[in-house]
Scaffold this active site. Sequence first.
Site, PDB file in Angstrom:
ATOM      1  CG  ASN A   1      48.459  28.459 108.167  1.00 42.56           C
ATOM      2  OD1 ASN A   1      49.581  28.982 108.278  1.00 42.56           O
ATOM      3  ND2 ASN A   1      47.359  29.039 108.621  1.00 42.56           N
TER       4      ASN A   1
ATOM      5  CG  HIS B   1      44.612  30.426 112.703  1.00 38.79           C
ATOM      6  ND1 HIS B   1      44.748  31.621 112.015  1.00 38.79           N
ATOM      7  CD2 HIS B   1      43.634  30.626 113.605  1.00 38.79           C
ATOM      8  CE1 HIS B   1      43.866  32.487 112.487  1.00 38.79           C
ATOM      9  NE2 HIS B   1      43.176  31.910 113.454  1.00 38.79           N
TER      10      HIS B   1
ATOM     11  CB  SER C   1      44.079  25.109 114.716  1.00 35.02           C
ATOM     12  OG  SER C   1      43.181  25.460 115.760  1.00 35.02           O
TER      13      SER C   1
ATOM     14  CG  ASP D   1      42.626  31.578 108.929  1.00 30.67           C
ATOM     15  OD1 ASP D   1      43.729  31.146 108.545  1.00 30.67           O
ATOM     16  OD2 ASP D   1      42.443  32.753 109.286  1.00 30.67           O
TER      17      ASP D   1
HETATM   18  C1  DQB Z   1      47.660  34.115 106.725  1.00 27.17           C
HETATM   19  C2  DQB Z   1      48.296  35.294 106.442  1.00 27.17           C
HETATM   20  C3  DQB Z   1      47.584  36.434 106.180  1.00 27.17           C
HETATM   21  C4  DQB Z   1      46.215  36.424 106.220  1.00 27.17           C
HETATM   22  C5  DQB Z   1      45.548  35.249 106.523  1.00 27.17           C
HETATM   23  C6  DQB Z   1      46.276  34.082 106.773  1.00 27.17           C
HETATM   24  C7  DQB Z   1      45.468  37.693 105.906  1.00 27.17           C
HETATM   25  O1  DQB Z   1      44.262  37.745 105.980  1.00 27.17           O
HETATM   26  N1  DQB Z   1      46.217  38.724 105.480  1.00 27.17           N
HETATM   27  C8  DQB Z   1      45.751  39.986 104.987  1.00 27.17           C
HETATM   28  C9  DQB Z   1      45.943  40.124 103.453  1.00 27.17           C
HETATM   29  C10 DQB Z   1      47.378  39.931 102.972  1.00 27.17           C
HETATM   30  C11 DQB Z   1      47.512  39.871 101.426  1.00 27.17           C
HETATM   31  O2  DQB Z   1      47.362  40.911 100.764  1.00 27.17           O
HETATM   32  O3  DQB Z   1      47.772  38.763 100.883  1.00 27.17           O
HETATM   33  N2  DQB Z   1      48.461  33.017 106.940  1.00 27.17           N
HETATM   34  N3  DQB Z   1      45.658  31.116 101.651  1.00 27.17           N
HETATM   35  C12 DQB Z   1      44.545  30.403 101.523  1.00 27.17           C
HETATM   36  N4  DQB Z   1      43.973  29.751 102.578  1.00 27.17           N
HETATM   37  C13 DQB Z   1      44.528  29.797 103.826  1.00 27.17           C
HETATM   38  C14 DQB Z   1      46.335  30.707 105.243  1.00 27.17           C
HETATM   39  C15 DQB Z   1      47.468  31.494 105.339  1.00 27.17           C
HETATM   40  C16 DQB Z   1      48.007  32.144 104.214  1.00 27.17           C
HETATM   41  C17 DQB Z   1      47.404  31.992 102.989  1.00 27.17           C
HETATM   42  C18 DQB Z   1      45.710  30.560 103.989  1.00 27.17           C
HETATM   43  C19 DQB Z   1      46.258  31.218 102.860  1.00 27.17           C
HETATM   44  O4  DQB Z   1      43.983  29.165 104.767  1.00 27.17           O
HETATM   45  N5  DQB Z   1      43.944  30.335 100.333  1.00 27.17           N
HETATM   46  C20 DQB Z   1      48.094  31.679 106.682  1.00 27.17           C
HETATM   47  C1  GRF Z   2      52.469  32.305 114.642  1.00 30.60           C
HETATM   48  O1  GRF Z   2      51.713  32.780 115.727  1.00 30.60           O
HETATM   49  C2  GRF Z   2      51.610  31.472 113.735  1.00 30.60           C
HETATM   50  O2  GRF Z   2      50.593  30.781 114.399  1.00 30.60           O
HETATM   51  C3  GRF Z   2      50.995  32.515 112.830  1.00 30.60           C
HETATM   52  O3  GRF Z   2      52.000  33.468 112.633  1.00 30.60           O
HETATM   53  C4  GRF Z   2      52.931  33.422 113.712  1.00 30.60           C
HETATM   54  C5  GRF Z   2      54.261  33.139 113.106  1.00 30.60           C
HETATM   55  O4  GRF Z   2      55.320  33.239 114.030  1.00 30.60           O
HETATM   56  N1  GRF Z   2      50.496  31.907 111.625  1.00 30.60           N
HETATM   57  P1  GRF Z   2      56.751  32.687 113.658  1.00 30.60           P
HETATM   58  O5  GRF Z   2      57.210  33.429 112.409  1.00 30.60           O
HETATM   59  O6  GRF Z   2      56.634  31.219 113.431  1.00 30.60           O
HETATM   60  O7  GRF Z   2      57.608  33.019 114.833  1.00 30.60           O
END
Ligand code: DQB
Ligand code: GRF
Length: 226
Positions: A110, A112, A139, A148
Amino acid sequence: MARKRVAILISGRGSNMLALINAAEAKDYPAEIALVLSNEPQAEGLQRATAAGIATAVVDHRPFGKDREAFERALDAELEAHGIELVCLAGFMRLLTPWFVRRWQGRLINIHPSLLPAFKGTDTHARALAAGVRIHGASVHFVTEDVDSGAIIAQAAVPVCADDTADTLAARVLVAEHRLYPLALRLVAENRVRIVDGRCTIIGSACADAVLVAPDIGATKENPRP
Ligand code: DQB
Ligand code: GRF
């Protein structure tokens, strides 16, 4: 070596997706983008992927209601159907359950928008400004159950400037993201990333010895430019 078959999971505009697609067009790139998969039927990135000639699929999470694993089994079925070996999250907005994360462990990364472990979670740019940091960035990390928090593969840093808003800072970080993500995927696809004690070791990387100083007030006697 055979190019790794990669899927990119998106929910939105897909600018990082496009950076990966563009990088993978180079014939020496070790990965091919075999699928773009979105949970949002309306994601802008889907049209951009199609325009680039990439296969797309949609698995809408809504019909699955609270059954996150059922949604993820449908995601997983698409990934298997396309022979996917590595998965890149790029603005994919659904948290993933331990079931999916374990299944793709070591093959799921991912990007971030912060210099982890600072500013996990959302609104990273506004929080970086509120904290008054002078250097911010992005990152790429392995995805673990703990959001994260997986091993960091690569990072890019940018200065925070005096009149930044969250939007101007986000735009500067995004430019860095578009350089960073293709580099990080290259390393993973070339099998050059090892996880030892929860941290990444990169095989065959040099240390750049670069310094980013912010604020930049130009050369001084104590600190002349090289
Ligand atoms: C992310 C996208 C959304 C969130 C975090 C990271 C977030 O906190 N959203 C609010 C709740 C949304 C929902 O209801 O689902 N993007 N899964 C795991 N570990 C990670 C990273 C992302 C997405 C899913 C992870 C992930 O590090 N278990 C990246
Ligand atoms: C980016 O800032 C990425 O780091 C975060 O969500 C955003 C996605 O943007 N996880 P895009 O859809 O790639 O334009």
